[in-house]
Design a protein around this motif. Structure first.
Motif, mmCIF file in Angstrom:
data_model
loop_
_atom_site.group_PDB
_atom_site.id
_atom_site.type_symbol
_atom_site.label_atom_id
_atom_site.label_comp_id
_atom_site.label_asym_id
_atom_site.label_seq_id
_atom_site.Cartn_x
_atom_site.Cartn_y
_atom_site.Cartn_z
ATOM 1 N N UNK A 45 56.099 130.780 46.889
ATOM 2 C CA UNK A 45 55.367 129.874 46.001
ATOM 3 C C UNK A 45 54.104 129.347 46.665
ATOM 4 N N UNK A 46 54.208 129.018 47.945
ATOM 5 C CA UNK A 46 53.045 128.512 48.676
ATOM 6 C C UNK A 46 51.963 129.590 48.775
ATOM 7 N N UNK A 47 52.357 130.829 49.067
ATOM 8 C CA UNK A 47 51.394 131.925 49.152
ATOM 9 C C UNK A 47 50.691 132.138 47.811
ATOM 10 N N UNK A 48 51.448 132.107 46.731
ATOM 11 C CA UNK A 48 50.867 132.293 45.397
ATOM 12 C C UNK A 48 49.915 131.150 45.056
ATOM 13 N N UNK A 49 50.299 129.921 45.393
ATOM 14 C CA UNK A 49 49.443 128.762 45.119
ATOM 15 C C UNK A 49 48.147 128.845 45.916
ATOM 16 N N UNK A 50 48.240 129.259 47.181
ATOM 17 C CA UNK A 50 47.041 129.400 48.002
ATOM 18 C C UNK A 50 46.125 130.493 47.453
ATOM 19 N N UNK A 51 46.707 131.590 46.996
ATOM 20 C CA UNK A 51 45.914 132.670 46.417
ATOM 21 C C UNK A 51 45.242 132.203 45.130
ATOM 22 N N UNK A 52 45.952 131.446 44.308
ATOM 23 C CA UNK A 52 45.382 130.934 43.064
ATOM 24 C C UNK A 52 44.255 129.946 43.351
ATOM 25 N N UNK A 53 44.440 129.112 44.364
ATOM 26 C CA UNK A 53 43.408 128.145 44.751
ATOM 27 C C UNK A 53 42.151 128.864 45.235
ATOM 28 N N UNK A 54 42.337 129.875 46.050
ATOM 29 C CA UNK A 54 41.186 130.634 46.545
ATOM 30 C C UNK A 54 40.478 131.361 45.399
ATOM 31 N N UNK A 56 40.332 130.353 42.333
ATOM 32 C CA UNK A 56 39.617 129.349 41.551
ATOM 33 C C UNK A 56 38.313 128.952 42.234
ATOM 34 N N UNK A 57 38.323 128.925 43.555
ATOM 35 C CA UNK A 57 37.137 128.540 44.308
ATOM 36 C C UNK A 57 36.115 129.665 44.401
ATOM 37 N N UNK A 58 36.591 130.913 44.416
ATOM 38 C CA UNK A 58 35.711 132.059 44.613
ATOM 39 C C UNK A 58 36.101 133.168 43.639
#
Length: 85
Positions: A45-54, A56-58
């Protein structure tokens, strides 16, 4: 007894020092194996959230993610390397 940390932020718990394989296996069943699946789910879940955040930013990150999907999201091998007891 000396314990080295390879990556910053690594947490060690459920440590046992014994010369009895049976005692170590019982300890692992009572501690490690009860938490393993839940910890793996949290990690995923943390990996998926980090990928989604990145993403959204780029906006270009989505393209990189699609190209490297197997490498970036399939961290099972990295996680499973730590299953020894």
């Amino acid at each position: 007894f000396e314990l080295w940390q390879v990556k910053s932020g690594t947490i060690f718990d459920d440590i046992i020092v014994t010369d009895s394989l049976e005692e170590a296996q019982k300890f692992a069943e009572e501690t490690f194996f009860k938490k393993k699946d839940g910890e793996k789910a949290m990690y995923d879940d943390k990996q998926k959230a980090e990928a989604a955040e990145m993403a959204a930013e780029d906006p270009e990150f989505d393209e990189m993610l699609d190209a490297d999907d197997d490498e970036m999201l399939d961290d099972d091998d990295e996680y499973d390397m730590h299953d020894e007891f």
